[in-house]
Scaffold this motif. Structure first.
Motif, PDB file in Angstrom:
ATOM      1  N   ALA A  67      83.455 -17.432  22.066  1.00 16.36           N
ATOM      2  CA  ALA A  67      83.276 -18.382  22.635  1.00 16.36           C
ATOM      3  C   ALA A  67      82.692 -18.522  24.311  1.00 16.36           C
ATOM      4  O   ALA A  67      81.983 -19.284  24.518  1.00 16.36           O
ATOM      5  N   GLU A  68      83.122 -17.400  24.814  1.00 13.73           N
ATOM      6  CA  GLU A  68      82.605 -17.337  26.149  1.00 13.73           C
ATOM      7  C   GLU A  68      81.360 -16.969  26.207  1.00 13.73           C
ATOM      8  O   GLU A  68      80.464 -17.265  27.152  1.00 13.73           O
ATOM      9  N   LEU A  69      80.738 -16.049  25.110  1.00  6.59           N
ATOM     10  CA  LEU A  69      79.319 -15.753  25.032  1.00  6.59           C
ATOM     11  C   LEU A  69      78.662 -16.859  24.740  1.00  6.59           C
ATOM     12  O   LEU A  69      77.333 -16.963  25.263  1.00  6.59           O
ATOM     13  N   LEU A  70      78.956 -17.606  23.888  1.00  3.54           N
ATOM     14  CA  LEU A  70      78.116 -18.899  23.554  1.00  3.54           C
ATOM     15  C   LEU A  70      77.996 -19.743  24.442  1.00  3.54           C
ATOM     16  O   LEU A  70      76.890 -20.317  24.777  1.00  3.54           O
ATOM     17  N   ALA A  71      79.125 -19.965  25.059  1.00  2.00           N
ATOM     18  CA  ALA A  71      79.259 -21.003  26.306  1.00  2.00           C
ATOM     19  C   ALA A  71      78.335 -20.823  27.454  1.00  2.00           C
ATOM     20  O   ALA A  71      77.724 -21.547  28.143  1.00  2.00           O
ATOM     21  N   VAL A  72      77.889 -19.588  27.552  1.00  2.00           N
ATOM     22  CA  VAL A  72      76.986 -18.862  28.761  1.00  2.00           C
ATOM     23  C   VAL A  72      75.543 -18.856  28.172  1.00  2.00           C
ATOM     24  O   VAL A  72      74.708 -18.383  28.875  1.00  2.00           O
ATOM     25  N   GLY A  73      75.328 -19.214  26.870  1.00  2.00           N
ATOM     26  CA  GLY A  73      73.886 -19.213  26.386  1.00  2.00           C
ATOM     27  C   GLY A  73      73.503 -18.075  25.466  1.00  2.00           C
ATOM     28  O   GLY A  73      72.269 -17.855  25.071  1.00  2.00           O
ATOM     29  N   ALA A  74      74.347 -17.362  24.681  1.00  2.00           N
ATOM     30  CA  ALA A  74      73.903 -16.490  24.052  1.00  2.00           C
ATOM     31  C   ALA A  74      73.236 -16.821  22.667  1.00  2.00           C
ATOM     32  O   ALA A  74      73.573 -17.952  22.026  1.00  2.00           O
ATOM     33  N   ASP A  75      71.994 -16.537  22.428  1.00  2.00           N
ATOM     34  CA  ASP A  75      71.217 -17.069  21.250  1.00  2.00           C
ATOM     35  C   ASP A  75      71.756 -15.898  20.138  1.00  2.00           C
ATOM     36  O   ASP A  75      71.638 -16.628  19.139  1.00  2.00           O
ATOM     37  N   TRP A  76      72.100 -14.504  20.244  1.00  2.00           N
ATOM     38  CA  TRP A  76      72.861 -13.720  19.259  1.00  2.00           C
ATOM     39  C   TRP A  76      73.873 -13.035  19.784  1.00  2.00           C
ATOM     40  O   TRP A  76      73.883 -13.016  20.973  1.00  2.00           O
ATOM     41  N   ILE A  77      74.584 -12.737  18.837  1.00  5.63           N
ATOM     42  CA  ILE A  77      75.904 -11.832  19.282  1.00  5.63           C
ATOM     43  C   ILE A  77      75.993 -10.989  18.200  1.00  5.63           C
ATOM     44  O   ILE A  77      75.756 -11.224  16.886  1.00  5.63           O
ATOM     45  N   ALA A  78      76.160  -9.656  18.565  1.00 10.13           N
ATOM     46  CA  ALA A  78      76.496  -8.392  17.757  1.00 10.13           C
ATOM     47  C   ALA A  78      77.603  -7.513  18.243  1.00 10.13           C
ATOM     48  O   ALA A  78      77.765  -7.581  19.367  1.00 10.13           O
ATOM     49  N   ASN A  79      78.240  -6.863  17.382  1.00 10.82           N
ATOM     50  CA  ASN A  79      79.031  -6.114  17.633  1.00 10.82           C
ATOM     51  C   ASN A  79      78.750  -4.841  18.290  1.00 10.82           C
ATOM     52  O   ASN A  79      79.282  -4.215  19.286  1.00 10.82           O
ATOM     53  N   ASP A  80      77.323  -4.269  17.949  1.00 12.87           N
ATOM     54  CA  ASP A  80      76.747  -3.421  18.888  1.00 12.87           C
ATOM     55  C   ASP A  80      75.193  -3.531  18.337  1.00 12.87           C
ATOM     56  O   ASP A  80      74.751  -4.225  17.580  1.00 12.87           O
ATOM     57  N   CYS A  81      74.419  -2.334  18.793  1.00 22.55           N
ATOM     58  CA  CYS A  81      73.067  -2.454  18.487  1.00 22.55           C
ATOM     59  C   CYS A  81      72.880  -2.018  17.067  1.00 22.55           C
ATOM     60  O   CYS A  81      71.733  -2.231  16.503  1.00 22.55           O
ATOM     61  N   ALA A  82      73.691  -1.551  16.206  1.00 25.37           N
ATOM     62  CA  ALA A  82      73.582  -1.113  15.003  1.00 25.37           C
ATOM     63  C   ALA A  82      73.187  -2.459  14.086  1.00 25.37           C
ATOM     64  O   ALA A  82      72.701  -2.337  12.767  1.00 25.37           O
ATOM     65  N   PHE A  83      73.768  -3.495  14.426  1.00 23.10           N
ATOM     66  CA  PHE A  83      73.300  -4.681  13.904  1.00 23.10           C
ATOM     67  C   PHE A  83      72.167  -5.436  13.841  1.00 23.10           C
ATOM     68  O   PHE A  83      71.727  -6.429  13.197  1.00 23.10           O
ATOM     69  N   LEU A  84      71.292  -4.746  14.890  1.00 25.07           N
ATOM     70  CA  LEU A  84      69.914  -5.091  15.089  1.00 25.07           C
ATOM     71  C   LEU A  84      68.666  -4.498  14.558  1.00 25.07           C
ATOM     72  O   LEU A  84      68.889  -3.266  14.450  1.00 25.07           O
ATOM     73  N   ARG A  85      67.643  -5.226  14.247  1.00 24.18           N
ATOM     74  CA  ARG A  85      66.499  -4.614  13.537  1.00 24.18           C
ATOM     75  C   ARG A  85      65.298  -5.166  14.673  1.00 24.18           C
ATOM     76  O   ARG A  85      65.298  -6.512  14.515  1.00 24.18           O
ATOM     77  N   CYS A  86      64.495  -4.360  15.180  1.00 26.57           N
ATOM     78  CA  CYS A  86      63.365  -5.000  15.651  1.00 26.57           C
ATOM     79  C   CYS A  86      62.059  -4.212  14.843  1.00 26.57           C
ATOM     80  O   CYS A  86      62.144  -3.030  14.631  1.00 26.57           O
ATOM     81  N   THR A  87      61.300  -5.088  14.861  1.00 24.17           N
ATOM     82  CA  THR A  87      59.816  -4.611  14.227  1.00 24.17           C
ATOM     83  C   THR A  87      58.668  -5.223  14.977  1.00 24.17           C
ATOM     84  O   THR A  87      58.668  -6.468  15.396  1.00 24.17           O
ATOM     85  N   LEU A  88      57.824  -4.411  15.230  1.00 20.94           N
ATOM     86  CA  LEU A  88      56.444  -4.684  15.948  1.00 20.94           C
ATOM     87  C   LEU A  88      55.725  -5.353  15.295  1.00 20.94           C
ATOM     88  O   LEU A  88      55.421  -5.066  13.815  1.00 20.94           O
ATOM     89  N   ILE A  89      55.018  -6.528  15.513  1.00 17.65           N
ATOM     90  CA  ILE A  89      54.345  -7.379  14.626  1.00 17.65           C
ATOM     91  C   ILE A  89      52.968  -6.686  14.732  1.00 17.65           C
ATOM     92  O   ILE A  89      52.535  -6.355  15.897  1.00 17.65           O
ATOM     93  N   PRO A  90      52.364  -6.091  13.471  1.00 17.19           N
ATOM     94  CA  PRO A  90      51.000  -5.439  13.882  1.00 17.19           C
ATOM     95  C   PRO A  90      49.885  -5.988  14.407  1.00 17.19           C
ATOM     96  O   PRO A  90      49.654  -7.206  14.407  1.00 17.19           O
ATOM     97  N   GLY A  91      49.396  -5.405  15.442  1.00 19.92           N
ATOM     98  CA  GLY A  91      48.131  -5.853  16.021  1.00 19.92           C
ATOM     99  C   GLY A  91      48.698  -6.741  17.270  1.00 19.92           C
ATOM    100  O   GLY A  91      47.893  -7.518  17.972  1.00 19.92           O
ATOM    101  N   SER A  92      50.027  -6.718  17.761  1.00 16.99           N
ATOM    102  CA  SER A  92      50.246  -7.362  18.885  1.00 16.99           C
ATOM    103  C   SER A  92      51.258  -6.798  19.623  1.00 16.99           C
ATOM    104  O   SER A  92      51.745  -5.810  19.265  1.00 16.99           O
ATOM    105  N   ASP A  93      51.698  -7.201  20.595  1.00 15.29           N
ATOM    106  CA  ASP A  93      52.872  -6.741  21.566  1.00 15.29           C
ATOM    107  C   ASP A  93      53.995  -7.459  21.436  1.00 15.29           C
ATOM    108  O   ASP A  93      55.120  -7.371  22.150  1.00 15.29           O
ATOM    109  N   GLN A  94      54.268  -8.156  20.239  1.00 16.93           N
ATOM    110  CA  GLN A  94      55.215  -8.974  19.873  1.00 16.93           C
ATOM    111  C   GLN A  94      56.350  -8.313  19.001  1.00 16.93           C
ATOM    112  O   GLN A  94      55.917  -7.635  18.040  1.00 16.93           O
ATOM    113  N   LEU A  95      57.511  -8.545  19.086  1.00 14.90           N
ATOM    114  CA  LEU A  95      58.640  -7.979  18.205  1.00 14.90           C
ATOM    115  C   LEU A  95      59.264  -9.075  17.592  1.00 14.90           C
ATOM    116  O   LEU A  95      59.551 -10.106  18.095  1.00 14.90           O
TER     117      LEU A  95
END
Length: 194
Positions: free
Chosen positions: A154-182
């Motif tokens: 509730a505190e995290l959402l109240a201050v504007g969190a777009d995502w909430i995770a227990n730790d970084c293991a819940f996250l996956r980032c992938t580089l879009i081929p041919g760009s600098d966007q993730l």
């Protein structure tokens, strides 16, 4: 001083700013002496410094030129802790209290971090920074990732969190081929985020 209060008060702030506020009637010399004492103690205290699960993998997914760590710690303390956590080799840019005039929650550290790597990537933060500081640190257009460690959802959402995770293991980032966007995926995204 009450250690619980002092710890909560100081999270996410430079030690010098915290010391000045906690000891308002002391001289600048006393503030400096206390700050140096605290820095030495923190540099020596690395026995329990570890990276969150998945942090190394998450950093490795970001192109090295776009990796930036923004911290309220002094540069030498940040380097010691990043080494102790086993992620120093993945840090390409580092913005510390030594590099800025205005510490968190002021947006200067985050803006400097983004400028350092010419990034338009989402700004991510750890929940070590107290919620009021996070609210002020969220920049227009930034996407914010909250890691559940010291604050409620509730505190995290109240201050504007777009995502909430227990730790970084819940996250996956992938580089879009041919760009600098993730692209990033999380199993615990705030449903109101766009």
């Amino acid at each position: 001083m009450d250690p619980v209060y002092v710890t909560a008060f100081a999270h996410g702030r430079t030690s010098r700013a915290s010391i000045k506020d906690l000891l308002p009637h002391e001289s600048p010399e006393v503030h400096l002496e206390e700050d140096l004492w605290m820095l030495r103690a923190e540099i020596e205290d690395i026995a329990d410094v570890v990276a969150l699960p998945g942090a190394r993998e998450l950093l490795a997914a970001v192109p090295s030129a776009q990796r930036v760590v923004v911290t309220s710690a002094a540069r030498n303390l940040a380097e010691v802790r990043l080494h102790a956590a086993g992620v120093w080799d993945l840090v390409h840019h580092l913005v510390t209290s030594s590099d800025i005039q205005n510490g968190k929650p002021h947006p200067e550290p985050y803006l400097k971090g983004a400028a350092t790597c010419s990034s338009h990537l989402p700004i991510a933060w750890s929940s070590k920074t107290p919620p009021p500081a996070r609210a002020q640190a969220k920049l227009p257009g930034a996407r914010v990732l909250a890691v559940r460690t010291t604050s409620t959802d509730a505190e995290l959402l109240a201050v504007g969190a777009d995502w909430i995770a227990n730790d970084c293991a819940f996250l996956r980032c992938t580089l879009i081929p041919g760009s600098d966007q993730l692209t990033s995926n999380s199993r615990q995204r705030n449903p109101s985020a766009t």
